[in-house]
Design a protein around this motif. Sequence first.
Motif, PDB file in Angstrom:
ATOM      1  N   PHE A 215       0.839  -1.202   0.000  1.00 28.84           N
ATOM      2  CA  PHE A 215       0.000   0.000   0.000  1.00 28.84           C
ATOM      3  C   PHE A 215       0.874   1.252   0.000  1.00 28.84           C
ATOM      4  O   PHE A 215       0.628   2.191  -0.757  1.00 28.84           O
ATOM      5  CB  PHE A 215      -0.935  -0.010   1.213  1.00 28.84           C
ATOM      6  CG  PHE A 215      -1.851   1.164   1.265  1.00 28.84           C
ATOM      7  CD1 PHE A 215      -3.002   1.192   0.483  1.00 28.84           C
ATOM      8  CD2 PHE A 215      -1.582   2.250   2.088  1.00 28.84           C
ATOM      9  CE1 PHE A 215      -3.850   2.280   0.518  1.00 28.84           C
ATOM     10  CE2 PHE A 215      -2.417   3.338   2.133  1.00 28.84           C
ATOM     11  CZ  PHE A 215      -3.568   3.362   1.344  1.00 28.84           C
ATOM     12  N   ALA A 216       1.910   1.256   0.837  1.00 31.64           N
ATOM     13  CA  ALA A 216       2.810   2.414   0.931  1.00 31.64           C
ATOM     14  C   ALA A 216       3.573   2.650  -0.361  1.00 31.64           C
ATOM     15  O   ALA A 216       3.902   3.796  -0.692  1.00 31.64           O
ATOM     16  CB  ALA A 216       3.783   2.233   2.092  1.00 31.64           C
ATOM     17  N   THR A 217       3.854   1.584  -1.092  1.00 34.63           N
ATOM     18  CA  THR A 217       4.593   1.721  -2.359  1.00 34.63           C
ATOM     19  C   THR A 217       3.652   1.796  -3.558  1.00 34.63           C
ATOM     20  O   THR A 217       4.085   1.656  -4.694  1.00 34.63           O
ATOM     21  CB  THR A 217       5.595   0.558  -2.538  1.00 34.63           C
ATOM     22  OG1 THR A 217       4.896  -0.689  -2.510  1.00 34.63           O
ATOM     23  CG2 THR A 217       6.663   0.604  -1.453  1.00 34.63           C
ATOM     24  N   ARG A 218       2.372   1.997  -3.272  1.00 31.94           N
ATOM     25  CA  ARG A 218       1.327   2.192  -4.286  1.00 31.94           C
ATOM     26  C   ARG A 218       1.164   1.017  -5.250  1.00 31.94           C
ATOM     27  O   ARG A 218       0.875   1.191  -6.426  1.00 31.94           O
ATOM     28  CB  ARG A 218       1.576   3.487  -5.046  1.00 31.94           C
ATOM     29  CG  ARG A 218       1.502   4.679  -4.144  1.00 31.94           C
ATOM     30  CD  ARG A 218       1.409   5.956  -4.889  1.00 31.94           C
ATOM     31  NE  ARG A 218       0.986   6.972  -3.946  1.00 31.94           N
ATOM     32  CZ  ARG A 218       1.644   8.062  -3.683  1.00 31.94           C
ATOM     33  NH1 ARG A 218       2.730   8.325  -4.320  1.00 31.94           N
ATOM     34  NH2 ARG A 218       1.209   8.924  -2.814  1.00 31.94           N
ATOM     35  N   GLN A 219       1.343  -0.176  -4.714  1.00 34.58           N
ATOM     36  CA  GLN A 219       1.103  -1.388  -5.492  1.00 34.58           C
ATOM     37  C   GLN A 219      -0.257  -1.926  -5.046  1.00 34.58           C
ATOM     38  O   GLN A 219      -0.347  -2.835  -4.238  1.00 34.58           O
ATOM     39  CB  GLN A 219       2.234  -2.391  -5.263  1.00 34.58           C
ATOM     40  CG  GLN A 219       3.581  -1.853  -5.727  1.00 34.58           C
ATOM     41  CD  GLN A 219       4.692  -2.836  -5.484  1.00 34.58           C
ATOM     42  OE1 GLN A 219       4.668  -3.950  -6.003  1.00 34.58           O
ATOM     43  NE2 GLN A 219       5.675  -2.428  -4.697  1.00 34.58           N
ATOM     44  N   ARG A 220      -1.296  -1.306  -5.581  1.00 36.11           N
ATOM     45  CA  ARG A 220      -2.662  -1.495  -5.097  1.00 36.11           C
ATOM     46  C   ARG A 220      -3.139  -2.938  -5.148  1.00 36.11           C
ATOM     47  O   ARG A 220      -3.698  -3.452  -4.181  1.00 36.11           O
ATOM     48  CB  ARG A 220      -3.590  -0.589  -5.917  1.00 36.11           C
ATOM     49  CG  ARG A 220      -4.974  -0.550  -5.407  1.00 36.11           C
ATOM     50  CD  ARG A 220      -5.811   0.480  -6.164  1.00 36.11           C
ATOM     51  NE  ARG A 220      -7.144  -0.053  -6.268  1.00 36.11           N
ATOM     52  CZ  ARG A 220      -7.804  -0.207  -7.385  1.00 36.11           C
ATOM     53  NH1 ARG A 220      -7.277   0.147  -8.526  1.00 36.11           N
ATOM     54  NH2 ARG A 220      -9.005  -0.710  -7.379  1.00 36.11           N
ATOM     55  N   LEU A 221      -2.945  -3.606  -6.257  1.00 38.25           N
ATOM     56  CA  LEU A 221      -3.428  -4.976  -6.389  1.00 38.25           C
ATOM     57  C   LEU A 221      -2.701  -5.913  -5.425  1.00 38.25           C
ATOM     58  O   LEU A 221      -3.330  -6.728  -4.747  1.00 38.25           O
ATOM     59  CB  LEU A 221      -3.284  -5.480  -7.825  1.00 38.25           C
ATOM     60  CG  LEU A 221      -3.724  -6.927  -8.061  1.00 38.25           C
ATOM     61  CD1 LEU A 221      -5.189  -7.126  -7.660  1.00 38.25           C
ATOM     62  CD2 LEU A 221      -3.510  -7.316  -9.517  1.00 38.25           C
ATOM     63  N   SER A 222      -1.390  -5.771  -5.336  1.00 36.11           N
ATOM     64  CA  SER A 222      -0.622  -6.610  -4.413  1.00 36.11           C
ATOM     65  C   SER A 222      -1.073  -6.368  -2.976  1.00 36.11           C
ATOM     66  O   SER A 222      -1.210  -7.309  -2.187  1.00 36.11           O
ATOM     67  CB  SER A 222       0.869  -6.324  -4.551  1.00 36.11           C
ATOM     68  OG  SER A 222       1.312  -6.651  -5.856  1.00 36.11           O
TER      69      SER A 222
END
Length: 156
Positions: free
Chosen positions: A74-81
């Motif tokens: 979430f913090a690294t903006r990898q929404r699906l992961s």
Amino acid sequence: MKSRYARLAGALLASAYFLHYLLTYRDWHFIDSVNLIFHEAGHTIFIFFGNFIHVLMGSGFQVLLPLGIAAYFFATRQRLSSAICLMWTGQSIINVSIYAGDSIALQLPLLGGDESMHDWRYLLSTLHILNLTPEVAAVFFWIGTVTIFIGVASAL
């Protein structure tokens, strides 16, 4: 454009898996074996923190690990992961609800056999709330279910 469809397919597959899990949560699934590894690792990592924490962190680590990975994504903006790991977190909480709910009946097979201590029987007895076993299990189940649905909604 291909990446968008691949993400949608991944989101749908993960969502289908975890929603299917909700329908069959009392059966053993592959992901339960993964959770068991992290559960036992939690006991090992926290062995020096006193007996209560040592026992609690089996289930605690099993839940906190996928939650921590979800937070990282979430913090690294990898929404699906992040969404998939949030679904995994919810599933793990439901897995804990089954274990906690067994603290009176003692029907689940434990690593180490019949001589092994049941974590949740110890925890709930120590807290003097063994009589609230069904309620504790129900709270965990609903938190896990809501967490899975939040993950599904985040994925799509």
